[in-house]
Design a protein around this motif. Structure first.
Motif, mmCIF file in Angstrom:
data_model
loop_
_atom_site.group_PDB
_atom_site.id
_atom_site.type_symbol
_atom_site.label_atom_id
_atom_site.label_comp_id
_atom_site.label_asym_id
_atom_site.label_seq_id
_atom_site.Cartn_x
_atom_site.Cartn_y
_atom_site.Cartn_z
ATOM 1 N N GLN A 112 38.660 -33.888 -75.000
ATOM 2 C CA GLN A 112 38.720 -32.429 -74.884
ATOM 3 C C GLN A 112 38.209 -31.936 -73.539
ATOM 4 O OE1 GLN A 112 35.520 -30.444 -77.550
ATOM 5 N NE2 GLN A 112 35.879 -32.452 -78.452
ATOM 6 N N LEU A 113 37.228 -32.626 -72.967
ATOM 7 C CA LEU A 113 36.755 -32.245 -71.636
ATOM 8 C C LEU A 113 37.861 -32.424 -70.597
ATOM 9 C CD1 LEU A 113 33.121 -33.704 -71.531
ATOM 10 C CD2 LEU A 113 33.786 -31.302 -71.709
ATOM 11 N N LEU A 114 38.612 -33.506 -70.717
ATOM 12 C CA LEU A 114 39.722 -33.747 -69.790
ATOM 13 C C LEU A 114 40.808 -32.681 -69.947
ATOM 14 C CD1 LEU A 114 40.101 -37.641 -69.980
ATOM 15 C CD2 LEU A 114 39.257 -36.287 -68.049
ATOM 16 N N ILE A 115 41.089 -32.317 -71.191
ATOM 17 C CA ILE A 115 42.108 -31.284 -71.442
ATOM 18 C C ILE A 115 41.686 -29.956 -70.824
ATOM 19 C CG2 ILE A 115 43.206 -29.884 -73.240
ATOM 20 C CD1 ILE A 115 43.119 -32.418 -75.022
ATOM 21 N N TRP A 116 40.435 -29.566 -71.061
ATOM 22 C CA TRP A 116 39.947 -28.308 -70.488
ATOM 23 C C TRP A 116 39.921 -28.374 -68.963
ATOM 24 C CZ3 TRP A 116 40.288 -24.256 -73.239
ATOM 25 C CH2 TRP A 116 39.950 -24.221 -74.597
ATOM 26 N N ALA A 117 39.557 -29.536 -68.413
ATOM 27 C CA ALA A 117 39.484 -29.681 -66.957
ATOM 28 C C ALA A 117 40.863 -29.541 -66.323
ATOM 29 C CB ALA A 117 38.869 -31.034 -66.598
ATOM 30 N N VAL A 118 41.860 -30.186 -66.919
ATOM 31 C CA VAL A 118 43.228 -30.098 -66.395
ATOM 32 C C VAL A 118 43.728 -28.659 -66.482
ATOM 33 C CG1 VAL A 118 45.622 -30.797 -66.778
ATOM 34 C CG2 VAL A 118 43.790 -32.499 -66.904
ATOM 35 N N TRP A 119 43.451 -28.017 -67.610
ATOM 36 C CA TRP A 119 43.892 -26.630 -67.774
ATOM 37 C C TRP A 119 43.188 -25.704 -66.784
ATOM 38 C CZ3 TRP A 119 41.681 -22.099 -70.391
ATOM 39 C CH2 TRP A 119 42.611 -21.068 -70.560
ATOM 40 N N ALA A 120 41.890 -25.926 -66.584
ATOM 41 C CA ALA A 120 41.131 -25.087 -65.654
ATOM 42 C C ALA A 120 41.653 -25.219 -64.229
ATOM 43 C CB ALA A 120 39.652 -25.461 -65.700
ATOM 44 N N SER A 121 42.126 -26.409 -63.880
ATOM 45 C CA SER A 121 42.643 -26.624 -62.527
ATOM 46 C C SER A 121 44.043 -26.049 -62.348
ATOM 47 C CB SER A 121 42.661 -28.121 -62.205
ATOM 48 O OG SER A 121 43.531 -28.811 -63.085
ATOM 49 N N ALA A 122 44.757 -25.855 -63.458
ATOM 50 C CA ALA A 122 46.139 -25.372 -63.373
ATOM 51 C C ALA A 122 46.270 -23.876 -63.626
ATOM 52 C CB ALA A 122 47.015 -26.138 -64.367
ATOM 53 N N THR A 123 45.361 -23.315 -64.401
ATOM 54 C CA THR A 123 45.481 -21.912 -64.785
ATOM 55 C C THR A 123 44.884 -20.976 -63.741
ATOM 56 O OG1 THR A 123 45.014 -20.326 -66.563
ATOM 57 C CG2 THR A 123 43.268 -21.876 -66.003
ATOM 58 N N ARG A 124 45.256 -19.720 -63.844
ATOM 59 C CA ARG A 124 44.658 -18.677 -63.011
ATOM 60 C C ARG A 124 43.805 -17.743 -63.866
ATOM 61 N NH1 ARG A 124 49.200 -16.778 -58.534
ATOM 62 N NH2 ARG A 124 49.470 -18.836 -57.557
ATOM 63 N N HIS A 125 43.291 -18.298 -64.913
ATOM 64 C CA HIS A 125 42.437 -17.532 -65.827
ATOM 65 C C HIS A 125 41.247 -16.962 -65.056
ATOM 66 C CE1 HIS A 125 39.975 -16.547 -69.318
ATOM 67 N NE2 HIS A 125 41.007 -16.814 -70.098
ATOM 68 N N PRO A 126 40.918 -15.688 -65.261
ATOM 69 C CA PRO A 126 39.807 -15.078 -64.511
ATOM 70 C C PRO A 126 38.446 -15.720 -64.775
ATOM 71 C CG PRO A 126 40.581 -13.626 -66.267
ATOM 72 C CD PRO A 126 41.588 -14.714 -66.140
ATOM 73 N N SER A 127 38.306 -16.432 -65.883
ATOM 74 C CA SER A 127 37.022 -17.066 -66.211
ATOM 75 C C SER A 127 37.082 -18.585 -66.099
ATOM 76 C CB SER A 127 36.588 -16.669 -67.631
ATOM 77 O OG SER A 127 36.306 -15.293 -67.701
ATOM 78 N N ARG A 128 37.988 -19.067 -65.266
ATOM 79 C CA ARG A 128 38.101 -20.526 -65.123
ATOM 80 C C ARG A 128 36.839 -21.140 -64.515
ATOM 81 N NH1 ARG A 128 41.500 -18.019 -61.648
ATOM 82 N NH2 ARG A 128 41.278 -18.380 -59.398
ATOM 83 N N PHE A 129 36.081 -20.346 -63.744
ATOM 84 C CA PHE A 129 34.829 -20.871 -63.187
ATOM 85 C C PHE A 129 33.844 -21.206 -64.310
ATOM 86 C CE2 PHE A 129 30.452 -20.068 -61.723
ATOM 87 C CZ PHE A 129 30.353 -21.070 -60.769
ATOM 88 N N LYS A 130 33.755 -20.333 -65.307
ATOM 89 C CA LYS A 130 32.881 -20.609 -66.452
ATOM 90 C C LYS A 130 33.337 -21.869 -67.175
ATOM 91 C CE LYS A 130 31.557 -15.806 -67.406
ATOM 92 N NZ LYS A 130 31.569 -14.713 -68.413
ATOM 93 N N LEU A 131 34.644 -22.022 -67.267
ATOM 94 C CA LEU A 131 35.194 -23.200 -67.931
ATOM 95 C C LEU A 131 34.832 -24.467 -67.168
ATOM 96 C CD1 LEU A 131 36.905 -24.208 -70.268
ATOM 97 C CD2 LEU A 131 38.947 -23.797 -68.887
ATOM 98 N N TRP A 132 34.925 -24.415 -65.847
ATOM 99 C CA TRP A 132 34.566 -25.572 -65.030
ATOM 100 C C TRP A 132 33.093 -25.938 -65.209
ATOM 101 C CZ3 TRP A 132 37.147 -29.343 -63.335
ATOM 102 C CH2 TRP A 132 38.443 -29.206 -62.842
ATOM 103 N N VAL A 133 32.233 -24.939 -65.207
ATOM 104 C CA VAL A 133 30.799 -25.198 -65.381
ATOM 105 C C VAL A 133 30.533 -25.826 -66.748
ATOM 106 C CG1 VAL A 133 28.508 -24.152 -65.548
ATOM 107 C CG2 VAL A 133 30.111 -23.359 -63.800
ATOM 108 N N ALA A 134 31.200 -25.300 -67.773
ATOM 109 C CA ALA A 134 31.021 -25.839 -69.123
ATOM 110 C C ALA A 134 31.524 -27.276 -69.218
ATOM 111 C CB ALA A 134 31.746 -24.958 -70.135
ATOM 112 N N VAL A 135 32.654 -27.556 -68.573
ATOM 113 C CA VAL A 135 33.226 -28.908 -68.614
ATOM 114 C C VAL A 135 32.329 -29.900 -67.881
ATOM 115 C CG1 VAL A 135 35.113 -30.344 -67.756
ATOM 116 C CG2 VAL A 135 35.615 -28.194 -68.921
ATOM 117 N N ILE A 136 31.924 -29.542 -66.672
ATOM 118 C CA ILE A 136 31.067 -30.443 -65.889
ATOM 119 C C ILE A 136 29.712 -30.614 -66.567
ATOM 120 C CG2 ILE A 136 29.872 -30.742 -63.687
ATOM 121 C CD1 ILE A 136 32.225 -29.240 -62.377
ATOM 122 N N GLY A 137 29.149 -29.495 -67.039
ATOM 123 C CA GLY A 137 27.864 -29.569 -67.736
ATOM 124 C C GLY A 137 27.953 -30.386 -69.009
#
Length: 254
Positions: A173-198
């Protein structure tokens, strides 16, 4: 057990596990007081996140004429919140009193949450809104998780196997969220990246175990501590996502 460990320490020996578990100093009747306290804090943060999400969805954002939410993933986040609170409740109970029943409930709750979190990741990342597609994705994961829980409860409580299953679902699931975060233009993708890395870094505490410091704080307790800010951030992302999707759908409707 603790007396034996004190003798071992006097002779320069390192702590050892007993039946696969580290020895802890008790406090106020709790076997692992730090983990109990942190589990309770996680439960409180999960409850706060879920309630704030509920209030946002039903009282702050516009609803459809049929009084339903525009956000297509509302039900999934509700289930996620309930499973999360269930996990942290049984985690607190298990770390308070480690017996076979509480251990099985703790393990089963963790597997159930990880399995559903994987479903949530797939459905949201791939924007699956069709019910048939959701069922096709969810059914095999639910079947696997159910089988694993039954295996742990009624055949063998295999710690090694359970760790591999949990890590596999967590990494997926971390990989799925990471791939999506890198592809999307979601305004909160930074929060998603922090959550994935953390989340990835926190997972290392579950893999690379070490004995409890001063008999109280081990790697698992530290993992409990790291999930507190990550949980707050995760629910913040969920609320942002609800606002983003609702706004997008309303714009399309005009």
């Amino acid at each position: 057990m603790l007396v034996r460990e004190e003798e071992r320490e006097k002779h320069g020996g390192k702590p050892v596990k007993y039946h696969g578990k580290w020895p802890f100093h008790r406090a106020y009747g709790f076997q692992e007081p730090v983990s109990v306290a942190l589990s309770a804090l996680n439960l409180a943060i999960q409850f706060h996140g879920w309630v704030s999400f509920f209030i946002l969805i039903y009282y702050k954002l516009p609803l459809t004429p049929s009084k339903k939410t525009y956000y297509e993933y509302t039900g999934l986040w509700h289930i996620y919140g309930i499973l999360s609170m269930n996990l942290w409740f049984w985690s607190a109970v298990f770390h308070s009193r480690d017996v076979e029943l509480t251990e099985k409930l703790d393990c089963s709750s963790a597997v159930a949450l990880l399995g559903f979190s994987l479903i949530l990741a797939v459905l949201r990342a791939f924007s699956m809104r069709d019910e048939a597609a959701r069922v096709m994705v969810s059914a095999p994961i639910i079947a696997f998780v159910t089988t694993h829980i039954l295996y742990l409860n009624f055949f063998k409580l295999d710690y090694g196997l359970n760790m591999k299953v949990c890590v596999a679902m967590g990494v997926a699931q971390l990989l799925i969220w990471a791939v999506w975060a890198s592809a999307t233009r979601h305004p909160s993708r930074f929060k998603l990246w922090v959550a994935v890395i953390g989340g990835g870094l926190a997972m290392l505490l579950e893999i690379y175990d070490f004995p409890p410091y001063q008999g109280f704080v081990d790697a698992h307790a530290l993992w409990h501590a790291t999930t507190i800010p990550l949980t707050y951030l995760w629910w913040s992302f969920a609320k942002d996502d609800a606002e983003f999707r609702t706004s997008s759908l309303l714009k399309k409707a005009k």
